[in-house]
Design a protein around this motif. Structure first.
Motif, PDB file in Angstrom:
ATOM      1  N   TRP A  26     -16.704  13.871   8.260  1.00  0.00           N
ATOM      2  CA  TRP A  26     -15.821  14.282   9.343  1.00  0.00           C
ATOM      3  C   TRP A  26     -16.622  15.103  10.336  1.00  0.00           C
ATOM      4  CZ3 TRP A  26     -10.591  14.093  10.747  1.00  0.00           C
ATOM      5  CH2 TRP A  26      -9.793  13.303   9.919  1.00  0.00           C
ATOM      6  N   VAL A  27     -16.296  14.953  11.582  1.00  0.00           N
ATOM      7  CA  VAL A  27     -16.919  15.748  12.629  1.00  0.00           C
ATOM      8  C   VAL A  27     -15.816  16.534  13.315  1.00  0.00           C
ATOM      9  CG1 VAL A  27     -18.183  15.665  14.810  1.00  0.00           C
ATOM     10  CG2 VAL A  27     -18.728  14.038  12.984  1.00  0.00           C
ATOM     11  N   SER A  28     -16.014  17.816  13.438  1.00  0.00           N
ATOM     12  CA  SER A  28     -15.036  18.660  14.106  1.00  0.00           C
ATOM     13  C   SER A  28     -15.123  18.443  15.607  1.00  0.00           C
ATOM     14  CB  SER A  28     -15.322  20.125  13.775  1.00  0.00           C
ATOM     15  OG  SER A  28     -14.412  20.961  14.429  1.00  0.00           O
ATOM     16  N   PRO A  29     -14.017  18.026  16.248  1.00  0.00           N
ATOM     17  CA  PRO A  29     -14.060  17.835  17.698  1.00  0.00           C
ATOM     18  C   PRO A  29     -14.160  19.176  18.418  1.00  0.00           C
ATOM     19  CG  PRO A  29     -11.852  17.468  16.864  1.00  0.00           C
ATOM     20  CD  PRO A  29     -12.726  17.696  15.674  1.00  0.00           C
ATOM     21  N   ALA A  30     -14.673  19.140  19.629  1.00  0.00           N
ATOM     22  CA  ALA A  30     -14.760  20.346  20.449  1.00  0.00           C
ATOM     23  C   ALA A  30     -13.358  20.877  20.728  1.00  0.00           C
ATOM     24  CB  ALA A  30     -15.472  20.032  21.755  1.00  0.00           C
ATOM     25  N   ASP A  31     -13.226  22.180  20.866  1.00  0.00           N
ATOM     26  CA  ASP A  31     -11.924  22.787  21.121  1.00  0.00           C
ATOM     27  C   ASP A  31     -11.243  22.177  22.340  1.00  0.00           C
ATOM     28  OD1 ASP A  31     -12.325  24.393  18.936  1.00  0.00           O
ATOM     29  OD2 ASP A  31     -12.552  26.249  20.078  1.00  0.00           O
ATOM     30  N   ASP A  32     -12.011  21.923  23.401  1.00  0.00           N
ATOM     31  CA  ASP A  32     -11.399  21.394  24.616  1.00  0.00           C
ATOM     32  C   ASP A  32     -11.110  19.888  24.529  1.00  0.00           C
ATOM     33  OD1 ASP A  32     -14.024  20.525  24.819  1.00  0.00           O
ATOM     34  OD2 ASP A  32     -14.359  21.336  26.816  1.00  0.00           O
ATOM     35  N   PHE A  33     -11.416  19.278  23.398  1.00  0.00           N
ATOM     36  CA  PHE A  33     -11.060  17.880  23.140  1.00  0.00           C
ATOM     37  C   PHE A  33      -9.668  17.798  22.515  1.00  0.00           C
ATOM     38  CE2 PHE A  33     -11.210  13.755  21.020  1.00  0.00           C
ATOM     39  CZ  PHE A  33     -11.921  12.965  21.916  1.00  0.00           C
ATOM     40  N   LEU A  34      -9.207  18.903  21.940  1.00  0.00           N
ATOM     41  CA  LEU A  34      -7.936  18.931  21.211  1.00  0.00           C
ATOM     42  C   LEU A  34      -6.788  19.406  22.098  1.00  0.00           C
ATOM     43  CD1 LEU A  34      -9.284  20.565  17.957  1.00  0.00           C
ATOM     44  CD2 LEU A  34      -8.588  18.175  18.239  1.00  0.00           C
ATOM     45  N   PRO A  35      -5.611  18.801  21.930  1.00  0.00           N
ATOM     46  CA  PRO A  35      -4.448  19.267  22.694  1.00  0.00           C
ATOM     47  C   PRO A  35      -3.875  20.550  22.081  1.00  0.00           C
ATOM     48  CG  PRO A  35      -3.780  17.544  21.192  1.00  0.00           C
ATOM     49  CD  PRO A  35      -5.280  17.678  21.051  1.00  0.00           C
ATOM     50  N   GLU A  36      -3.068  21.236  22.856  1.00  0.00           N
ATOM     51  CA  GLU A  36      -2.419  22.448  22.350  1.00  0.00           C
ATOM     52  C   GLU A  36      -1.224  22.116  21.471  1.00  0.00           C
ATOM     53  OE1 GLU A  36      -1.455  24.997  25.625  1.00  0.00           O
ATOM     54  OE2 GLU A  36      -3.535  25.124  26.286  1.00  0.00           O
ATOM     55  N   THR A  37      -0.703  20.911  21.583  1.00  0.00           N
ATOM     56  CA  THR A  37       0.483  20.499  20.832  1.00  0.00           C
ATOM     57  C   THR A  37       0.060  19.926  19.488  1.00  0.00           C
ATOM     58  OG1 THR A  37       1.494  19.908  22.940  1.00  0.00           O
ATOM     59  CG2 THR A  37       2.588  19.109  20.962  1.00  0.00           C
TER      60      THR A  37
END
Length: 133
Positions: A26-37
């Motif tokens: 698994w690779v952790s996506p960048a914070d700004d790749f993830l939605p707030e919802t």
């Protein structure tokens, strides 16, 4: 054991990142790749699974990046994932969306989606991402 679902809080990313690091491949996506919802499922107030909901300007929302605590091995693990998916579906529906879409490669999670009435395409697809800056 009591499962409940709640909306994602931004500080949840702290333990979610640890989960991604603990799962092999698994690779952790960048914070700004993830939605707030998103949603988090808890067992007796302990987070055990999470997922993210991307909202679009169409009648579709994407349920993505479903992840679970790799150390959580209770008998209700499958029920926790089912609650996560059905809970996310309710949020998506309540927000006025007609369709929920997800990309998945984990066989167990695919089977859970099938059990919950999702259509699973017989031909696999590939996720394509490009950083634009």
């Amino acid at each position: 054991m009591e499962l409940n679902i709640r909306k994602l809080k931004q500080d949840d990313l702290t333990f979610i990142r640890k989960w991604w690091e603990a799962w092999p491949e698994w690779v952790s996506p960048a914070d700004d790749f993830l939605p707030e919802t998103g949603v988090v499922v808890e067992n007796n107030s302990k987070p055990v699974a999470a997922g993210f909901i991307y909202l679009t300007n169409a009648k579709v929302a994407l349920l993505e990046w479903i992840i679970s605590d790799p150390e959580y091995r209770e008998n209700n693990r499958k029920q926790a994932l089912e609650l996560l998916i059905t809970g996310a579906e309710e949020i998506i529906k309540d927000l006025g969306y007609k369709y929920s879409f997800s990309i998945c490669r984990h066989k167990g999670l695919i089977e859970t989606h099938k059990k919950l009435g999702w259509h699973v395409d017989k031909k696999p697809s590939h996720e394509l991402v490009k950083i634009l800056n």
